[in-house]
Motif scaffolding. Structure first.
Motif, short mmCIF file in Angstrom:
data_model
loop_
_atom_site.label_atom_id
_atom_site.label_comp_id
_atom_site.label_asym_id
_atom_site.label_seq_id
_atom_site.Cartn_x
_atom_site.Cartn_y
_atom_site.Cartn_z
N GLU A 2 0.86 -1.18 0.00
CA GLU A 2 0.00 0.00 0.00
C GLU A 2 0.90 1.23 0.00
OE1 GLU A 2 -2.76 2.15 3.38
OE2 GLU A 2 -2.53 -0.03 3.45
N PHE A 3 0.63 2.16 -0.90
CA PHE A 3 1.40 3.40 -0.98
C PHE A 3 0.59 4.50 -0.30
CE2 PHE A 3 2.57 0.76 -4.61
CZ PHE A 3 3.91 0.58 -4.33
N VAL A 4 1.24 5.23 0.60
CA VAL A 4 0.53 6.20 1.44
C VAL A 4 0.82 7.63 0.98
CG1 VAL A 4 0.33 7.09 3.80
CG2 VAL A 4 0.66 4.63 3.41
N GLN A 5 -0.25 8.42 0.87
CA GLN A 5 -0.17 9.87 0.65
C GLN A 5 -1.04 10.51 1.71
OE1 GLN A 5 1.43 12.20 -1.42
NE2 GLN A 5 0.34 13.63 -0.12
N ALA A 6 -0.44 11.22 2.65
CA ALA A 6 -1.18 11.84 3.75
C ALA A 6 -1.97 13.04 3.25
CB ALA A 6 -0.22 12.28 4.85
N PRO A 7 -3.25 13.11 3.60
CA PRO A 7 -4.06 14.27 3.23
C PRO A 7 -3.45 15.53 3.85
CG PRO A 7 -5.42 12.55 4.23
CD PRO A 7 -3.99 12.13 4.39
N GLY A 8 -3.45 16.60 3.09
CA GLY A 8 -2.94 17.87 3.60
C GLY A 8 -1.46 18.09 3.41
N LEU A 9 -0.73 17.06 3.01
CA LEU A 9 0.70 17.22 2.74
C LEU A 9 0.92 17.18 1.24
CD1 LEU A 9 2.46 14.93 5.40
CD2 LEU A 9 2.19 17.42 5.43
N PRO A 10 1.87 17.97 0.76
CA PRO A 10 2.13 17.92 -0.68
C PRO A 10 2.70 16.56 -1.08
CG PRO A 10 3.73 19.33 0.42
CD PRO A 10 2.73 18.92 1.45
N VAL A 32 11.72 12.62 5.80
CA VAL A 32 10.86 13.80 5.89
C VAL A 32 11.71 15.01 6.25
CG1 VAL A 32 8.92 14.85 7.12
CG2 VAL A 32 8.87 12.41 6.58
N LEU A 33 11.62 16.03 5.42
CA LEU A 33 12.27 17.32 5.66
C LEU A 33 11.24 18.29 6.24
CD1 LEU A 33 14.19 17.62 2.28
CD2 LEU A 33 15.26 17.40 4.53
N PRO A 34 11.68 19.38 6.85
CA PRO A 34 10.72 20.39 7.32
C PRO A 34 9.93 20.98 6.16
CG PRO A 34 12.91 20.77 8.26
CD PRO A 34 13.06 19.72 7.19
N ALA A 48 10.16 20.31 14.90
CA ALA A 48 8.72 20.26 15.15
C ALA A 48 7.95 20.03 13.85
CB ALA A 48 8.26 21.55 15.83
N SER A 49 8.37 20.69 12.78
CA SER A 49 7.73 20.51 11.48
C SER A 49 7.90 19.08 10.98
CB SER A 49 8.33 21.49 10.47
OG SER A 49 7.85 21.23 9.17
N VAL A 50 9.11 18.54 11.10
CA VAL A 50 9.37 17.17 10.64
C VAL A 50 8.50 16.17 11.38
CG1 VAL A 50 11.09 15.33 10.68
CG2 VAL A 50 11.68 17.55 9.74
N PHE A 51 8.47 16.26 12.71
CA PHE A 51 7.70 15.29 13.48
C PHE A 51 6.19 15.46 13.28
CE2 PHE A 51 11.71 14.50 15.80
CZ PHE A 51 11.73 13.13 15.63
N ALA A 52 5.72 16.69 13.06
CA ALA A 52 4.30 16.89 12.77
C ALA A 52 3.94 16.20 11.45
CB ALA A 52 3.97 18.38 12.71
N GLN A 53 4.81 16.35 10.44
CA GLN A 53 4.56 15.69 9.16
C GLN A 53 4.65 14.17 9.31
OE1 GLN A 53 6.33 17.55 5.52
NE2 GLN A 53 7.39 18.76 7.09
N CYS A 54 5.61 13.69 10.08
CA CYS A 54 5.72 12.24 10.31
C CYS A 54 4.44 11.71 10.93
CB CYS A 54 6.92 11.94 11.22
SG CYS A 54 8.53 12.06 10.41
N GLU A 55 3.90 12.43 11.91
CA GLU A 55 2.65 12.00 12.54
C GLU A 55 1.51 11.93 11.52
OE1 GLU A 55 2.07 12.99 17.05
OE2 GLU A 55 2.72 14.80 16.00
N GLN A 56 1.44 12.90 10.61
CA GLN A 56 0.40 12.90 9.58
C GLN A 56 0.54 11.68 8.67
OE1 GLN A 56 0.95 17.35 8.56
NE2 GLN A 56 -1.01 16.75 7.68
N VAL A 57 1.77 11.38 8.27
CA VAL A 57 2.00 10.24 7.39
C VAL A 57 1.66 8.94 8.13
CG1 VAL A 57 3.72 8.94 6.07
CG2 VAL A 57 3.70 11.45 5.98
N LEU A 58 2.09 8.82 9.38
CA LEU A 58 1.78 7.62 10.16
C LEU A 58 0.27 7.45 10.32
CD1 LEU A 58 4.56 7.87 12.89
CD2 LEU A 58 4.36 6.08 11.13
#
Length: 124
Positions: A2-10, A32-34, A48-58
């Motif tokens: 399964e390939f994941v694309q998090a909503p709200g992230l480019p 994941v970069l900031p 903080a930006s990196v981990f917020a994006q990581c949480e969205q992807v997870l």
């Protein structure tokens, strides 16, 4: 797979997925970069930006930070290691995934941190 694309992230700028989930439920989060507009911001803000994006992807992959089994962090300079430890401990709390921190001379776009994760999704 399964390939994941998090909503709200480019979407990724290259030929890769934000994350891939295996049939067995392992989740591999790409580096994941900031957010692009944070290149000139302080290290803590970039983390903080990196981990917020990581949480969205997870979350998009059906898991969270408590499901992370391994983290690899690339820091543009060993001097950022103490600050990274502080942000990392705050994000993971009592959860202690395996980890590697790799000081590098530079990262893409002049960023100071990049994080890659491996997690395990419950129920495959």
């Amino acid at each position: 797979m399964e390939f994941v694309q998090a909503p709200g992230l480019p979407p990724p700028a290259g030929h890769y997925s934000q994350a891939v989930v295996t049939r067995g439920g392992m989740v591999y989060v790409s580096g994941v970069l900031p957010a692009r507009d944070l290149a000139d911001n302080a290290f803590d803000a970039q983390c903080a930006s990196v981990f917020a994006q990581c949480e969205q992807v997870l979350r998009a992959a059906g898991c969270g930070l408590d499901d992370v089994v391994q983290c690899t962090a690339y820091l543009a300079g060993v001097e950022h290691w103490p600050a990274f430890n502080t942000v990392y401990a705050g994000m993971f709390g009592d959860h202690r995934p395996a980890r590697a921190v790799v000081p590098v001379p530079a990262l893409h776009y002049g960023f100071l941190v990049e994080v890659q994760l491996v997690a395990e999704r419950a129920n495959g």
